[in-house]
Design an enzyme around this catalytic site. Structure first.
Site, PDB file in Angstrom:
ATOM      1  CB  CYS A 149     -13.044  -7.612  18.778  1.00  0.00           C
ATOM      2  SG  CYS A 149     -14.140  -6.347  19.590  1.00  0.00           S
ATOM      3  CG  ASP A 178     -18.629 -11.867  19.464  1.00  0.00           C
ATOM      4  OD1 ASP A 178     -17.783 -11.275  20.027  1.00  0.00           O
ATOM      5  OD2 ASP A 178     -18.981 -12.169  18.243  1.00  0.00           O
ATOM      6  CD  GLN A 188     -16.486 -11.000  13.844  1.00  0.00           C
ATOM      7  OE1 GLN A 188     -15.733 -10.314  13.560  1.00  0.00           O
ATOM      8  NE2 GLN A 188     -16.504 -11.558  15.104  1.00  0.00           N
ATOM      9  CB  CYS A 221      -8.175   0.114   1.350  1.00  0.00           C
ATOM     10  SG  CYS A 221      -7.686  -0.513   2.761  1.00  0.00           S
ATOM     11  CB  CYS A 234      -0.833   0.130   1.112  1.00  0.00           C
ATOM     12  SG  CYS A 234      -1.929   1.489   1.502  1.00  0.00           S
ATOM     13  CB  CYS A 280      -1.941  -1.428   7.702  1.00  0.00           C
ATOM     14  SG  CYS A 280      -3.393  -2.232   6.956  1.00  0.00           S
ATOM     15  CG  ASP A 283     -28.316  -8.441  20.807  1.00  0.00           C
ATOM     16  OD1 ASP A 283     -27.000  -8.818  20.605  1.00  0.00           O
ATOM     17  OD2 ASP A 283     -28.345  -7.332  20.848  1.00  0.00           O
ATOM     18  CB  CYS A 293      -3.045   4.906   5.979  1.00  0.00           C
ATOM     19  SG  CYS A 293      -4.830   4.247   6.505  1.00  0.00           S
ATOM     20  CE1 TYR A 334     -22.899  -8.420  25.769  1.00  0.00           C
ATOM     21  CE2 TYR A 334     -22.604 -10.430  26.577  1.00  0.00           C
ATOM     22  CZ  TYR A 334     -22.695  -9.121  26.698  1.00  0.00           C
ATOM     23  OH  TYR A 334     -22.447  -8.648  27.973  1.00  0.00           O
TER      24      TYR A 334
END
Length: 532
Positions: free
Chosen positions: A456, A429, A326, A231, A125, A134, A380, A131, A359
């Site tokens: 995450c 989750d 996801q 990208c 990239c 990453c 939920d 940026c 969740y």
């Protein structure tokens, strides 16, 4: 994240913020190298802000930035330099000093002497090192996976508050089949006109763009947007959509009076191979993939209210394009298979027949795991998510009698559950800030036989797992007040976002066993840990 669950809790001790994670890494590095200089005022020796210095990088932090020390200085101040690798000597420009915490944030300027780990030919990239998206494109993928394993290890060491003997060996991080071209969703944005003011709306003022603004993502370490024409971590369909949207904004910029965020979401149509005629394809941006019996025709949706479709193996999921799902479809079949293999005990004589997905969102786990259980219940607090999940269950031909979804009040999530705890596994989750104290209290009091926790943010995950394993103050889950109810069966990371510093954590817990011990004719219950 600064307003995370720990703010209102006496039990949850961290919010898992970047600042907290970075400080732990900085303190550990100084201690490991024996560079503590207690009692000396290091601030007097710090370089001027924005003055370029040479920094030797020692390691990468769990936030993805390099940590190092100024060359030809005996200061113990750690410099946090993005886009750097262990062994690099880099030119850096400090812009913020934290004297008490003993670290300084610095901009990456250039590499003076490259690390043996650095391979510039891997970078794909032109915006890399500017940026903020990453951090690791210059690092071999095996190195990235090893580093992400260390992130999980340090998270549990620093934030679980558990002794080392209660934390099993962390498994190797599971890599993504695609290291580029994997993101099915991107949201580039552009800022408002340069002369725009916050008060414009109150005063009825509409500013106009004099030229097309930069459309893209934030420049690392700033609030400035840089123009990103392409990208490479986006899928081919998303990248085609980005080009199309950039042109549309440029052509209609006069109609905008403030900044905006663009949605780029991949949408998949599954077509039986004999039914698809490539010569009749009308969309030049459509990406066609051969999937054996089927063709997957992929396009890019830009309307947040439109519906997008994804396939995970033979499971179909339809969601509002702007909602959460996801973003790396290439790893999802491997990931969901791993969960299927670990959701139940390995012993065939187990009695677990019920799943609770606490969740549930739009039903990813409830649906992909449903075949293993007599009943599966997704819960939920979002009515919209429950609506999507119910429709996804119908699309996948799952009977309502065994797979259902309910919207529940956050304070009473387990109130309507009928399945016996000893026959139930709970899937978790949560968002990045993890579980709140109320949820963890309800979970401990319900006491399912197993818990699988996907996150995450492995730092808030480690915090929450520490409560379940180490005990929750004042709460009795069957082993006495404040006693832990679970033990960790396995821990492992999954690389959902190659080239970045993010790692997804999967923790599998099992309820501790209770055995009866006879003592002078009296029976007493004692907790017994299973074998790790």
């Amino acid at each position: 994240m600064k307003n995370g669950h720990a703010e209102q809790s006496n039990i949850l001790k961290t919010n898992g913020t970047n600042e907290e994670v970075l400080l732990e890494d900085v303190t550990a590095l100084i201690k490991k190298l024996g560079l503590e200089r207690d009692g000396k005022d290091a601030s007097k020796e710090l370089p001027e802000k924005f003055k370029e210095i040479q920094v030797e990088i020692k390691e990468i932090s769990s936030t993805g930035d390099g940590l190092g020390f100024q060359i030809d200085s005996d200061s113990d101040q750690v410099y946090v330099v993005p886009f750097s690798a262990p062994g690099d000597i880099v030119t850096a420009r400090p812009h913020k000093h934290f004297d008490k915490e003993k670290y300084s944030m610095a901009d990456f300027i250039s590499v003076t002497t490259p690390s043996p780990h650095r391979d510039a030919s891997l970078v794909k990239c032109p915006y890399f090192a500017s940026c903020s998206g990453c951090q690791f494109q210059m690092l071999p993928y095996d190195f990235q996976l090893q580093h992400k394993k260390s992130i999980v290890e340090k998270a549990y060491k620093n934030f679980s508050n558990l002794p080392a003997d209660l934390i099993p060996t962390i498994g190797d991080t599971v890599g993504s089949p695609l290291q580029y071209g994997y993101r099915t969703k991107l949201t580039p944005h552009f800022d408002g006109p340069p002369d725009a003011r916050r008060s414009d709306g109150r005063h009825g003022i509409k500013r106009n763009f004099k030229e097309v603004p930069p459309i893209g993502f934030m420049k690392k370490g700033t609030r400035n947007t840089i123009d990103i024409e392409d990208c490479p971590i986006g899928t081919d369909a998303v990248r085609a959509g980005n080009k199309r949207e950039r042109k549309r904004v440029a052509d209609t910029i006069s109609s905008y009076h403030k900044g905006a965020t663009l949605l780029l979401r991949e949408d998949t149509t599954r077509i039986a191979k004999p039914s698809y005629d490539v010569e009749k394809e009308t969309d030049s941006d459509a990406v066609v993939e051969d999937r054996g019996e089927y063709i997957h025709r992929k396009t890019c949706i830009t309307d947040p209210n439109a519906k997008s479709t994804e396939y995970i193996d033979d499971f179909q999921f339809v969601n509002p394009a702007g909602s959460f799902f996801q973003n790396n479809n290439s790893i999802l079949p491997i990931f969901t298979q791993y969960i299927r293999e670990h959701i139940l005990p390995s012993t065939p004589e187990h009695t677990i027949t019920h799943l609770i997905d606490a969740y549930s969102g739009s039903g990813l786990f409830t649906i992909t795991l449903s075949a293993l259980f007599k009943s599966s219940l997704g819960i939920d607090i979002s009515a919209g998510s429950i609506e999507s999940a119910t429709e996804n269950a119908r699309l996948n031909k799952l009977p309502e009698s065994s797979t259902r979804f309910i919207a529940a009040d956050a304070a009473k999530l387990f109130a309507s559950i009928k399945s016996p705890a000893k026959e139930t596994v709970v899937m978790i989750d949560p968002p990045r800030k993890g579980c709140d104290e109320s949820f963890l209290r309800q979970l401990v009091q319900y006491g399912p036989a197993r818990v699988v926790y996907v996150s995450c943010n492995v730092h808030t995950q480690a915090r929450d797992i520490g409560v379940l394993v180490g005990g929750m103050m004042g709460v009795d889950g069957g082993f006495g007040k404040s006693e832990g109810c679970y033990e960790i069966e396995s821990l492992r990371g999954f690389d959902f976002f190659p080239q970045t510093g993010h790692v997804e954590g999967v923790a599998v817990l099992r309820k501790k066993e209770m055995h009866v011990q006879k003592d002078d004719g009296c029976e007493t219950k004692e907790a017994q840990n299973g074998e790790a």
